[in-house]
Design a protein around this motif. Structure first.
Motif, PDB file in Angstrom:
ATOM      1  N   ARG A  31      32.757  47.870 -21.683  1.00 38.43           N
ATOM      2  CA  ARG A  31      32.491  46.517 -22.182  1.00 38.43           C
ATOM      3  C   ARG A  31      31.814  45.710 -21.080  1.00 38.43           C
ATOM      4  NH1 ARG A  31      32.341  46.095 -27.654  1.00 38.43           N
ATOM      5  NH2 ARG A  31      34.172  47.066 -28.594  1.00 38.43           N
ATOM      6  N   THR A  54      35.343  47.589 -32.543  1.00 37.60           N
ATOM      7  CA  THR A  54      34.346  46.630 -32.991  1.00 37.60           C
ATOM      8  C   THR A  54      34.528  46.372 -34.477  1.00 37.60           C
ATOM      9  OG1 THR A  54      32.788  47.435 -31.325  1.00 37.60           O
ATOM     10  CG2 THR A  54      31.879  46.167 -33.157  1.00 37.60           C
ATOM     11  N   GLU A  99      27.001  44.452 -29.777  1.00 37.77           N
ATOM     12  CA  GLU A  99      27.895  45.428 -29.162  1.00 37.77           C
ATOM     13  C   GLU A  99      27.338  45.991 -27.863  1.00 37.77           C
ATOM     14  OE1 GLU A  99      30.592  49.283 -30.532  1.00 37.77           O
ATOM     15  OE2 GLU A  99      29.140  48.419 -31.915  1.00 37.77           O
ATOM     16  N   GLY A 126      26.774  44.479 -25.203  1.00 39.38           N
ATOM     17  CA  GLY A 126      27.650  43.941 -24.163  1.00 39.38           C
ATOM     18  C   GLY A 126      26.960  43.532 -22.876  1.00 39.38           C
ATOM     19  N   ARG A 131      25.361  34.816 -26.001  1.00 42.55           N
ATOM     20  CA  ARG A 131      26.825  34.757 -26.078  1.00 42.55           C
ATOM     21  C   ARG A 131      27.292  33.363 -26.510  1.00 42.55           C
ATOM     22  NH1 ARG A 131      29.903  38.736 -23.853  1.00 42.55           N
ATOM     23  NH2 ARG A 131      28.818  40.424 -22.752  1.00 42.55           N
ATOM     24  N   GLU A 191      31.106  40.800 -28.339  1.00 39.38           N
ATOM     25  CA  GLU A 191      30.828  42.227 -28.384  1.00 39.38           C
ATOM     26  C   GLU A 191      31.618  42.957 -29.464  1.00 39.38           C
ATOM     27  OE1 GLU A 191      31.250  43.894 -24.405  1.00 39.38           O
ATOM     28  OE2 GLU A 191      30.948  41.896 -23.563  1.00 39.38           O
ATOM     29  N   GLN A 251      20.937  47.137 -32.327  1.00 38.57           N
ATOM     30  CA  GLN A 251      22.251  47.432 -31.768  1.00 38.57           C
ATOM     31  C   GLN A 251      22.959  48.447 -32.660  1.00 38.57           C
ATOM     32  OE1 GLN A 251      25.467  44.434 -32.590  1.00 38.57           O
ATOM     33  NE2 GLN A 251      23.703  43.066 -32.894  1.00 38.57           N
TER      34      GLN A 251
END
Length: 357
Positions: free
Chosen positions: A10, A47, A79, A81, A88, A103, A140
């Motif tokens: 992560r 997830t 995801e 990360g 974000r 994430e 992603q």
């Protein structure tokens, strides 16, 4: 050596509170001890995909220094990360945190292709390049399951409309058939992000992304098939990848990229806290030096919100970075240029087919 509390796989190392929420939670030591005794995980690492239902899908970009006029994001949250990701902060608008929530809680816009088609058919719409991934990566891991990006590309092709893609995932090669048709009409450009040539750096900086070797191969295969590629050497992070600029430019040029773009990292909003926590756990021996150098590029803080200056930085370190980038451009991209996309076809295909009269 990484901190013992480092979460492998992560980017963000913690859940952070949402600044818009009146509530927050903390993980107490007695809860962690209970989990240890019971043999349970304190936090679920899986997830989750959460469907959402927006009324529109094409977003007008009003920031003057972003380099795009319109964007389309089939997914919110990512995801991959990447610890530095400016997107974000947008997760807070959905009621989640900018850390691990970003994430692990991926919002899926299943109606994206339909909404895009409605937009392109509108009499009011005039063709302007729409960029897939203006916020989060359209290729992603969620794309393997939902294929929303592929369906959107089919819509762009049907209506002969220009489209850009920003990604750091080799999954874009899955859609080579559509990309080649778009490229034949001058309707597509792909931006591939390459942040480092070091796999060790990539794994801590962008833990769930395609390997560097695979990204360079993606640039090569796209270019070989006539699809113009711009490399995004972004962000440049002083003390982490700033020493790689010349080698990065050479590598992407050798594999067929026609141009490159860059930004100097800025840690706006909650990202400052998330990045600071991360680097003390992932790269503790570099933490103080890197944070100090980032601050030196932004007037003594981790973030600069001034348009034009926020992504370029200022001061001695930023000047040195700019100098290396100019040298890289002169050396490896002297006779290269990314073509402009074709905006002249769409009006004839408003209804999905060529107008005869």
């Amino acid at each position: 050596m990484k901190d013992s509390n480092y979460r492998k796989g992560r980017g963000a190392q913690a859940y952070v509170p949402n600044k818009f929420s009146q509530f927050s939670h903390e993980t107490r030591d007695d809860f962690l001890e209970f989990c240890r005794i019971e043999g349970e995980e304190a936090h679920q690492g899986s997830t989750n995909y959460i469907p959402i239902f927006p009324k529109t899908i094409v977003n007008k970009v009003t920031s003057p220094d972003v380099g795009m006029g319109y964007s389309l994001n089939p997914y919110q949250g990512c995801e991959h990360g990447c610890i530095y990701c400016y997107a974000r902060n947008t997760h807070e608008f959905w009621g989640y945190g900018a850390g691990l929530d970003f994430e692990q809680r991926i919002l899926v816009k299943k109606e994206a292709p339909t909404l895009l088609e409605e937009n392109l058919k509108s009499k009011r719409w005039k063709a302007e390049t729409i960029v897939l991934s203006g916020n989060t990566d359209c290729y992603q891991p969620a794309e393997k399951k939902f294929e929303l990006t592929r369906e959107c590309l089919k819509v762009f092709l049907k209506y002969k409309h220009p489209v850009g893609i920003i990604t750091k995932n080799a999954l874009v090669l899955r859609d080579m058939d559509i990309l080649k048709e778009l490229a034949h009409e001058g309707l597509i450009a792909v931006n591939i992000s390459v942040t480092s040539l070091s796999e060790e750096t990539r794994r801590v900086l962008e833990p769930r992304t395609t390997t560097i070797k695979k990204r360079l191969e993606t640039i090569r295969l796209l270019s070989k098939n006539g699809i113009p590629v711009n490399a995004m050497l972004a962000p440049i992070i002083p003390g982490i990848n700033s020493h790689e600029i010349i080698n990065l430019a050479k590598a992407v040029s050798d594999n067929g990229a026609l141009s490159f773009g860059y930004t100097i990292v800025r840690l706006n909003g909650a990202i400052g806290q998330i990045f600071t926590d991360w680097i003390h756990k992932a790269l503790p021996h570099k933490a103080d030096k890197v944070l100090a150098q980032i601050k030196s590029c932004h007037g003594g803080t981790l973030n600069d919100s001034r348009f034009g200056m926020r992504s370029k930085g200022e001061g001695n370190i930023a000047f040195h970075i700019h100098d290396m980038l100019r040298l890289a451009r002169r050396t490896y991209f002297k006779d290269k240029e990314l073509p402009k996309l074709n905006k002249g076809l769409h009006e004839q295909y408003k209804k999905g087919q060529l107008k005869l009269f």
